[in-house]
Scaffold this motif. Structure first.
Motif, PDB file in Angstrom:
ATOM      1  N   LEU A   1      55.748  20.369   0.742  1.00  0.00           N
ATOM      2  CA  LEU A   1      55.439  20.933  -1.160  1.00  0.00           C
ATOM      3  C   LEU A   1      54.316  19.228  -1.637  1.00  0.00           C
ATOM      4  CD1 LEU A   1      56.713  22.365  -3.612  1.00  0.00           C
ATOM      5  CD2 LEU A   1      58.677  20.667  -3.474  1.00  0.00           C
ATOM      6  N   ILE A   2      53.214  20.305  -2.182  1.00  0.00           N
ATOM      7  CA  ILE A   2      52.970  18.750  -3.203  1.00  0.00           C
ATOM      8  C   ILE A   2      53.068  18.866  -3.971  1.00  0.00           C
ATOM      9  CG2 ILE A   2      50.706  17.513  -2.847  1.00  0.00           C
ATOM     10  CD1 ILE A   2      49.970  19.538  -0.292  1.00  0.00           C
ATOM     11  N   TRP A   3      52.757  17.955  -4.890  1.00  0.00           N
ATOM     12  CA  TRP A   3      53.278  18.062  -6.116  1.00  0.00           C
ATOM     13  C   TRP A   3      51.425  17.729  -6.881  1.00  0.00           C
ATOM     14  CZ3 TRP A   3      56.302  13.933  -9.047  1.00  0.00           C
ATOM     15  CH2 TRP A   3      55.766  13.955 -11.272  1.00  0.00           C
ATOM     16  N   ASN A   4      51.075  18.199  -7.320  1.00  0.00           N
ATOM     17  CA  ASN A   4      49.822  18.203  -8.106  1.00  0.00           C
ATOM     18  C   ASN A   4      49.248  17.369  -9.342  1.00  0.00           C
ATOM     19  OD1 ASN A   4      48.280  19.515  -6.089  1.00  0.00           O
ATOM     20  ND2 ASN A   4      49.560  20.717  -6.241  1.00  0.00           N
ATOM     21  N   ILE A   5      49.180  15.776  -9.810  1.00  0.00           N
ATOM     22  CA  ILE A   5      48.676  15.980 -10.844  1.00  0.00           C
ATOM     23  C   ILE A   5      47.811  15.642 -11.434  1.00  0.00           C
ATOM     24  CG2 ILE A   5      49.623  13.516 -11.752  1.00  0.00           C
ATOM     25  CD1 ILE A   5      51.348  12.695 -10.225  1.00  0.00           C
ATOM     26  N   PRO A   6      46.871  16.303 -12.382  1.00  0.00           N
ATOM     27  CA  PRO A   6      45.666  15.855 -12.853  1.00  0.00           C
ATOM     28  C   PRO A   6      45.454  14.415 -13.260  1.00  0.00           C
ATOM     29  CG  PRO A   6      46.994  17.535 -14.996  1.00  0.00           C
ATOM     30  CD  PRO A   6      48.394  16.841 -13.311  1.00  0.00           C
ATOM     31  N   TYR A   7      44.002  14.315 -13.958  1.00  0.00           N
ATOM     32  CA  TYR A   7      43.056  13.226 -13.306  1.00  0.00           C
ATOM     33  C   TYR A   7      43.552  12.624 -15.736  1.00  0.00           C
ATOM     34  CZ  TYR A   7      39.995   9.449 -15.671  1.00  0.00           C
ATOM     35  OH  TYR A   7      39.957   8.764 -16.106  1.00  0.00           O
TER      36      TYR A   7
ATOM     37  N   SER B   1      54.051  25.795 -12.365  1.00  0.00           N
ATOM     38  CA  SER B   1      54.410  24.514 -11.719  1.00  0.00           C
ATOM     39  C   SER B   1      53.552  23.920 -11.760  1.00  0.00           C
ATOM     40  CB  SER B   1      54.990  25.044 -10.909  1.00  0.00           C
ATOM     41  OG  SER B   1      55.031  25.301  -9.612  1.00  0.00           O
ATOM     42  N   PRO B   2      52.759  22.598 -10.787  1.00  0.00           N
ATOM     43  CA  PRO B   2      52.567  21.873 -10.578  1.00  0.00           C
ATOM     44  C   PRO B   2      52.490  22.072  -9.178  1.00  0.00           C
ATOM     45  CG  PRO B   2      54.203  20.252 -11.503  1.00  0.00           C
ATOM     46  CD  PRO B   2      54.492  21.799 -12.082  1.00  0.00           C
ATOM     47  N   PHE B   3      53.116  22.387  -8.234  1.00  0.00           N
ATOM     48  CA  PHE B   3      53.487  22.366  -7.127  1.00  0.00           C
ATOM     49  C   PHE B   3      52.928  23.423  -6.668  1.00  0.00           C
ATOM     50  CE2 PHE B   3      57.033  20.999  -9.240  1.00  0.00           C
ATOM     51  CZ  PHE B   3      57.318  19.505  -8.206  1.00  0.00           C
TER      52      PHE B   3
ATOM     53  N   PHE C   1      57.206  16.518   1.800  1.00  0.00           N
ATOM     54  CA  PHE C   1      56.696  16.498   0.446  1.00  0.00           C
ATOM     55  C   PHE C   1      55.888  15.671   0.166  1.00  0.00           C
ATOM     56  CE2 PHE C   1      57.685  14.950  -3.394  1.00  0.00           C
ATOM     57  CZ  PHE C   1      57.402  15.751  -4.710  1.00  0.00           C
ATOM     58  N   GLY C   2      54.511  16.106  -0.758  1.00  0.00           N
ATOM     59  CA  GLY C   2      53.395  14.852  -1.075  1.00  0.00           C
ATOM     60  C   GLY C   2      53.183  14.331  -2.439  1.00  0.00           C
ATOM     61  N   VAL C   3      52.353  14.835  -2.832  1.00  0.00           N
ATOM     62  CA  VAL C   3      52.041  14.213  -4.487  1.00  0.00           C
ATOM     63  C   VAL C   3      49.868  13.336  -4.401  1.00  0.00           C
ATOM     64  CG1 VAL C   3      51.781  12.331  -6.440  1.00  0.00           C
ATOM     65  CG2 VAL C   3      54.363  12.567  -5.063  1.00  0.00           C
ATOM     66  N   LYS C   4      49.759  14.665  -4.961  1.00  0.00           N
ATOM     67  CA  LYS C   4      48.311  14.741  -4.978  1.00  0.00           C
ATOM     68  C   LYS C   4      48.434  14.515  -6.087  1.00  0.00           C
ATOM     69  CE  LYS C   4      46.164  17.691  -2.857  1.00  0.00           C
ATOM     70  NZ  LYS C   4      45.159  18.121  -2.255  1.00  0.00           N
ATOM     71  N   ARG C   5      47.133  13.471  -6.184  1.00  0.00           N
ATOM     72  CA  ARG C   5      46.524  12.763  -7.670  1.00  0.00           C
ATOM     73  C   ARG C   5      44.856  12.997  -7.852  1.00  0.00           C
ATOM     74  NH1 ARG C   5      47.392   7.403  -8.968  1.00  0.00           N
ATOM     75  NH2 ARG C   5      47.187   7.373  -6.802  1.00  0.00           N
TER      76      ARG C   5
END
Length: 267
Positions: free
Chosen positions: A258-264, A227-229, A42-46
């Protein structure tokens, strides 16, 4: 308003050009000799800037594996991973990144019944450089060189047989854009691994630098609608030099991320 529209168009343009650089699956690590294995992260990409040139990916992951003589890919705990990597797309088609990683990996006996005999900890730092070629409208070829430094300890932070290791990884990946609907992609890759190690036992000495593994993988990647995933589902074959598994075609991995993409967001 016109200024805002212009910024959006620039961002979309850069994101389109760098899509194959920015989007990448979380590749499974080597889990040692086995028949089959399972990897999940499980990842979080910012996004770190408004132009989409800088990103950070942090993830937590686990791995399970079978014994060398059975196919139950969930039978044994294989690895626990914490990883943080920062990417910078500094020029058209070019990207570098740097990372730090912690791994905790049980060690099992080499003969049946393959009982657990110890736990090994690893601290890793690495950097990579990637160049991507556009091969028409839907195809991209990405070549990557990655250099790692790996330091090993036992469960109580005492020294183990292998003190530390320098490892070089060379990878080529070709990506096909299946459909813009849910950003669907297919990726095929091959990666060769070379290393040299410093040993504590039986004597303090260096091993010879040489080829260790070949990892061949296929991935299907898509975005979950509304979704942001993003989801990555893949298969990898790990061909380990001088292993038992290589005589059976390697270690066969099933992987799901599963990667959660967080915008700037401007501070």
């Amino acid at each position: 308003m016109m200024s805002g529209i212009k910024k959006v168009l620039i961002l979309l343009s850069i994101t389109g050009c760098l899509g194959s650089l920015v989007k990448a699956q979380i590749s499974p690590p080597g889990l040692g000799d086995a028949s089959t294995a399972f990897w999940s992260a499980f990842g979080v990409k910012r996004q770190l800037d408004s132009l989409g040139k800088k990103q950070a990916l942090s993830y937590i992951a686990i791995g399970r594996k079978s014994s060398p003589d059975n196919d139950n890919l969930f039978s044994k705990q294989a690895i626990f991973v914490l990883n943080h990597e920062v990417y910078h797309s500094f020029a058209p088609h070019q990207q570098y990144s740097y990372a730090i990683s912690y791994r905790r990996q049980p060690q099992y006996e080499s003969s049946a019944p393959y009982n657990k005999e110890s736990t090994e900890q690893e601290f890793r730092v690495y950097g990579r450089y990637a160049y991507t070629f556009d091969l028409g409208r839907k195809w991209k070829l990405k070549n990557t060189v990655r250099q790692e430094f790996r330091k090993f300890f036992d469960a109580d932070f005492h020294q183990v047989e292998e003190d530390f290791q320098f490892r070089t990884r060379i990878k080529s990946q070709i990506t096909y854009n299946v459909s813009p609907v849910n950003n669907q992609k297919l990726a095929l890759s091959a990666e060769a691994l070379f290393s040299i190690s410093h040993l504590n036992e039986p004597d303090s000495q260096w091993t010879a630098f040489g080829y260790r593994e070949m990892r061949i993988a296929a991935y299907y990647m898509f975005t979950i609608p509304n979704s942001p995933f993003t989801v990555d589902i893949g298969y990898m074959d790990d061909l380990i030099r001088d292993s038992k598994s290589i005589h059976k075609g390697g270690v066969h991995y099933l992987a799901a991320d599963l990667i959660w993409n967080i915008p700037y967001k401007k501070q």
